[in-house]
Design a protein around this motif. Structure first.
Motif, PDB file in Angstrom:
ATOM      1  N   ASN A  89       0.842  -1.199   0.000  1.00 38.58           N
ATOM      2  CA  ASN A  89       0.000   0.000   0.000  1.00 38.58           C
ATOM      3  C   ASN A  89       0.878   1.250   0.000  1.00 38.58           C
ATOM      4  O   ASN A  89       1.716   1.436   0.889  1.00 38.58           O
ATOM      5  CB  ASN A  89      -0.914  -0.002   1.221  1.00 38.58           C
ATOM      6  CG  ASN A  89      -1.869  -1.176   1.206  1.00 38.58           C
ATOM      7  OD1 ASN A  89      -2.397  -1.554   0.161  1.00 38.58           O
ATOM      8  ND2 ASN A  89      -2.104  -1.776   2.373  1.00 38.58           N
ATOM      9  N   CYS A 114       0.978   5.475  -0.186  1.00 42.55           N
ATOM     10  CA  CYS A 114       0.169   6.671   0.064  1.00 42.55           C
ATOM     11  C   CYS A 114       0.792   7.897  -0.582  1.00 42.55           C
ATOM     12  O   CYS A 114       2.022   8.040  -0.633  1.00 42.55           O
ATOM     13  CB  CYS A 114       0.046   6.909   1.576  1.00 42.55           C
ATOM     14  SG  CYS A 114      -1.202   8.150   2.017  1.00 42.55           S
ATOM     15  N   THR A 123      -3.693  13.518  -2.817  1.00 47.73           N
ATOM     16  CA  THR A 123      -4.593  13.583  -3.965  1.00 47.73           C
ATOM     17  C   THR A 123      -4.105  14.618  -4.978  1.00 47.73           C
ATOM     18  O   THR A 123      -3.786  15.750  -4.623  1.00 47.73           O
ATOM     19  CB  THR A 123      -6.013  13.950  -3.517  1.00 47.73           C
ATOM     20  OG1 THR A 123      -6.470  12.987  -2.565  1.00 47.73           O
ATOM     21  CG2 THR A 123      -6.970  13.977  -4.699  1.00 47.73           C
ATOM     22  N   ASN A 150      -0.723  -0.752  -4.472  1.00 49.58           N
ATOM     23  CA  ASN A 150      -2.083  -0.279  -4.190  1.00 49.58           C
ATOM     24  C   ASN A 150      -2.004   1.178  -3.746  1.00 49.58           C
ATOM     25  O   ASN A 150      -1.515   1.483  -2.660  1.00 49.58           O
ATOM     26  CB  ASN A 150      -2.720  -1.129  -3.081  1.00 49.58           C
ATOM     27  CG  ASN A 150      -2.729  -2.603  -3.428  1.00 49.58           C
ATOM     28  OD1 ASN A 150      -3.144  -2.986  -4.519  1.00 49.58           O
ATOM     29  ND2 ASN A 150      -2.257  -3.441  -2.504  1.00 49.58           N
ATOM     30  N   LEU A 151      -2.475   2.053  -4.594  1.00 49.65           N
ATOM     31  CA  LEU A 151      -2.364   3.479  -4.321  1.00 49.65           C
ATOM     32  C   LEU A 151      -3.507   3.955  -3.441  1.00 49.65           C
ATOM     33  O   LEU A 151      -4.676   3.729  -3.745  1.00 49.65           O
ATOM     34  CB  LEU A 151      -2.353   4.268  -5.634  1.00 49.65           C
ATOM     35  CG  LEU A 151      -2.337   5.785  -5.516  1.00 49.65           C
ATOM     36  CD1 LEU A 151      -1.130   6.248  -4.715  1.00 49.65           C
ATOM     37  CD2 LEU A 151      -2.353   6.426  -6.898  1.00 49.65           C
ATOM     38  N   GLU A 152      -3.165   4.619  -2.334  1.00 51.06           N
ATOM     39  CA  GLU A 152      -4.149   5.240  -1.463  1.00 51.06           C
ATOM     40  C   GLU A 152      -3.852   6.732  -1.401  1.00 51.06           C
ATOM     41  O   GLU A 152      -2.740   7.130  -1.068  1.00 51.06           O
ATOM     42  CB  GLU A 152      -4.102   4.633  -0.057  1.00 51.06           C
ATOM     43  CG  GLU A 152      -4.487   3.172  -0.021  1.00 51.06           C
ATOM     44  CD  GLU A 152      -4.748   2.674   1.394  1.00 51.06           C
ATOM     45  OE1 GLU A 152      -4.954   3.525   2.288  1.00 51.06           O
ATOM     46  OE2 GLU A 152      -4.743   1.449   1.596  1.00 51.06           O
ATOM     47  N   GLU A 153      -4.845   7.538  -1.744  1.00 49.11           N
ATOM     48  CA  GLU A 153      -4.654   8.986  -1.767  1.00 49.11           C
ATOM     49  C   GLU A 153      -5.297   9.625  -0.542  1.00 49.11           C
ATOM     50  O   GLU A 153      -6.376   9.230  -0.112  1.00 49.11           O
ATOM     51  CB  GLU A 153      -5.252   9.577  -3.045  1.00 49.11           C
ATOM     52  CG  GLU A 153      -4.510   9.159  -4.300  1.00 49.11           C
ATOM     53  CD  GLU A 153      -5.055   9.816  -5.549  1.00 49.11           C
ATOM     54  OE1 GLU A 153      -4.257  10.294  -6.363  1.00 49.11           O
ATOM     55  OE2 GLU A 153      -6.289   9.862  -5.701  1.00 49.11           O
ATOM     56  N   ARG A 154      -4.626  10.606   0.015  1.00 53.80           N
ATOM     57  CA  ARG A 154      -5.119  11.371   1.153  1.00 53.80           C
ATOM     58  C   ARG A 154      -5.096  12.849   0.790  1.00 53.80           C
ATOM     59  O   ARG A 154      -4.438  13.267  -0.163  1.00 53.80           O
ATOM     60  CB  ARG A 154      -4.260  11.135   2.399  1.00 53.80           C
ATOM     61  CG  ARG A 154      -4.184   9.675   2.862  1.00 53.80           C
ATOM     62  CD  ARG A 154      -5.489   9.259   3.547  1.00 53.80           C
ATOM     63  NE  ARG A 154      -5.340   8.005   4.283  1.00 53.80           N
ATOM     64  CZ  ARG A 154      -5.432   6.794   3.766  1.00 53.80           C
ATOM     65  NH1 ARG A 154      -5.649   6.652   2.467  1.00 53.80           N
ATOM     66  NH2 ARG A 154      -5.307   5.713   4.518  1.00 53.80           N
ATOM     67  N   CYS A 194      -1.178  10.890   5.412  1.00 56.34           N
ATOM     68  CA  CYS A 194      -0.360   9.766   4.953  1.00 56.34           C
ATOM     69  C   CYS A 194       0.598   9.324   6.055  1.00 56.34           C
ATOM     70  O   CYS A 194       0.826   8.119   6.239  1.00 56.34           O
ATOM     71  CB  CYS A 194       0.434  10.171   3.710  1.00 56.34           C
ATOM     72  SG  CYS A 194      -0.489  10.091   2.153  1.00 56.34           S
ATOM     73  N   ALA A 207      -1.277   7.262   8.482  1.00 53.10           N
ATOM     74  CA  ALA A 207      -1.552   5.943   7.925  1.00 53.10           C
ATOM     75  C   ALA A 207      -0.307   5.068   7.947  1.00 53.10           C
ATOM     76  O   ALA A 207      -0.379   3.858   8.210  1.00 53.10           O
ATOM     77  CB  ALA A 207      -2.083   6.075   6.496  1.00 53.10           C
ATOM     78  N   ARG A 217      -1.413   1.153   8.144  1.00 55.55           N
ATOM     79  CA  ARG A 217      -2.421   1.032   7.088  1.00 55.55           C
ATOM     80  C   ARG A 217      -1.784   1.108   5.699  1.00 55.55           C
ATOM     81  O   ARG A 217      -2.321   0.577   4.742  1.00 55.55           O
ATOM     82  CB  ARG A 217      -3.495   2.111   7.244  1.00 55.55           C
ATOM     83  CG  ARG A 217      -4.351   1.957   8.483  1.00 55.55           C
ATOM     84  CD  ARG A 217      -5.633   2.777   8.389  1.00 55.55           C
ATOM     85  NE  ARG A 217      -5.392   4.183   8.105  1.00 55.55           N
ATOM     86  CZ  ARG A 217      -5.143   5.106   9.025  1.00 55.55           C
ATOM     87  NH1 ARG A 217      -5.057   4.754  10.307  1.00 55.55           N
ATOM     88  NH2 ARG A 217      -4.955   6.366   8.702  1.00 55.55           N
ATOM     89  N   VAL A 218      -0.663   1.832   5.593  1.00 53.93           N
ATOM     90  CA  VAL A 218       0.085   1.863   4.337  1.00 53.93           C
ATOM     91  C   VAL A 218       1.533   1.487   4.636  1.00 53.93           C
ATOM     92  O   VAL A 218       1.990   1.571   5.783  1.00 53.93           O
ATOM     93  CB  VAL A 218       0.016   3.242   3.640  1.00 53.93           C
ATOM     94  CG1 VAL A 218      -1.423   3.615   3.321  1.00 53.93           C
ATOM     95  CG2 VAL A 218       0.686   4.324   4.477  1.00 53.93           C
TER      96      VAL A 218
END
Length: 283
Positions: free
Chosen positions: A153, A155, A158, A175-179, A185, A188, A193-194
C-alpha cells in the motif's frame, strides 16, 4: 519629444506622484514590496508553504520555521530587510504563478521546482536545493527499492504525480491510497495502514525530523526524479532574480546554507545533495 510648461502646483503634484510610485520601479505600485528595505518600517511579502514541517511551517504561536523559511529570511536580509519587515504569505502550489502575477508577493520560496512549463510564466532564481522523489517507510521496513512496493500500500496526496510515477515506472501492482494531505499519509504509515509514502525527499525528511516521529521512519534513499527548487519572481523581474542569486551564493559561501540544512533535516539523517550552482538545472 516636445515638453510643455507646467505650473508650480502641477510640478508639485508630479513630484508627489513619482515619489508614491518609485518603489515599483516601473511606475506601478507593488503591493508585495512597499519600499527599499532600508529599515524604515517597509515590508516585503514572501510566499511560503504553511503546512510542510522542515520546509515551510506556521507554528501554533504564529512564528514560522523550515528550510525554505530560513532561505527566504536570509535572502530578504540581503535585499535590505530586517526580520520584522518580512511578511510571510501562505502560497499554495496551485496559486503560485497567479500570486506572483498579481503582485501578492515579491518572491516565492515554497518547494517550487523549476520546470520549462513554469518558466514560461515566472522567472526563477537558483536553484537553491536539489531534491529527489523518494519513499518514506517505517524504520524497520524491508522496502529498499521502488519495485518492492508491488502488492504493498502506497500513500500520496490527492492530485500528486509522485505515486502515479511509481505505479507507471516501478511498481504497477502497488495499491495506491490517496489522502488530502501528507499528515494523513504519515498517520496511515504510523498505524501500518500503508507501507510507504512518496513525494520529494526534502518534504519526507521534514516530516521525519519532527520530534513526535523521531526514530519511527526512514527514507529509502532512492532518487526517482530530480526536483530543482528555485525562488520564483514575477516574469520579467530580472533585477530581483539577480539580487536573489547573489544572496544565495553568499548563503552557500558563508556556510549558512549548510546550517539551515542541518537545523531542519538533521534528525531525519537526510543525505542532501551539495548546494547546487546557480543556473545549473539537473534534468
Amino acid at each position: 519629444m516636445k515638453l510643455r510648461k507646467v505650473t508650480a502646483a502641477a510640478a508639485t503634484a508630479l513630484v508627489l506622484s513619482l515619489t508614491a510610485t518609485a518603489c515599483g520601479g516601473d511606475g506601478k505600485s507593488d503591493s508585495a514590496d512597499t519600499g527599499s528595505g532600508s529599515g524604515g518600517g517597509d515590508k516585503i511579502k514572501i510566499g511560503i508553504k504553511y503546512d510542510q514541517p522542515g520546509l515551510g511551517l506556521k507554528e501554533p504561536d504564529g512564528s514560522f520555521s523550515g528550510f525554505d523559511v530560513d532561505v527566504a529570511t536570509y535572502v530578504a536580509k540581503e535585499l535590505g530587510y530586517n526580520e520584522d519587515q518580512i511578511e510571510f504569505v501562505e502560497t499554495k502550489s496551485a496559486d503560485r504563478e497567479n500570486a506572483l502575477a498579481r503582485g501578492d508577493v515579491k518572491f516565492i520560496a515554497a518547494t517550487y521546482s523549476i520546470t520549462p512549463e513554469r518558466q514560461e510564466k515566472v522567472d526563477f532564481a537558483g536553484p537553491y536545493l536539489l531534491a529527489h522523489q523518494d519513499l518514506l517507510v517505517k524504520a524497520d521496513s524491508d522496502i529498499t527499492e521502488a519495485t518492492d512496493l508491488n502488492g504493498k500500500n502506497l500513500c500520496s496526496v490527492t492530485g500528486s504525480t509522485s505515486a502515479q510515477n511509481v505505479k507507471n515506472d516501478f511498481a504497477p501492482q502497488a495499491n495506491l491510497e490517496e489522502r488530502s494531505g501528507y499528515s494523513e499519509c504519515i498517520a496511515a504509515l504510523q498505524s501500518g495502514r500503508v507501507d510507504a509514502l512518496t513525494t520529494d525527499d526534502s518534504i519526507l525528511a521534514g516530516f521525519a525530523a519532527q520530534e513526535q516521529y523521531k526514530g519511527q521512519f526512514k527514507l529509502a534513499g532512492l532518487k526517482l526524479s530530480n526536483e530543482n527548487y528555485g525562488i520564483g519572481v514575477k516574469k520579467g523581474d530580472t533585477e530581483t532574480a539577480n539580487k536573489i542569486n547573489t544572496a544565495l551564493e553568499k548563503m552557500v559561501s558563508d556556510k549558512s546554507w549548510n546550517k539551515a540544512v542541518t537545523d531542519n533535516f538533521g534528525p531525519a539523517k537526510y543525505k542532501n545533495e551539495p548546494a547546487p550552482k546557480i543556473g545549473n538545472i539537473v534534468k
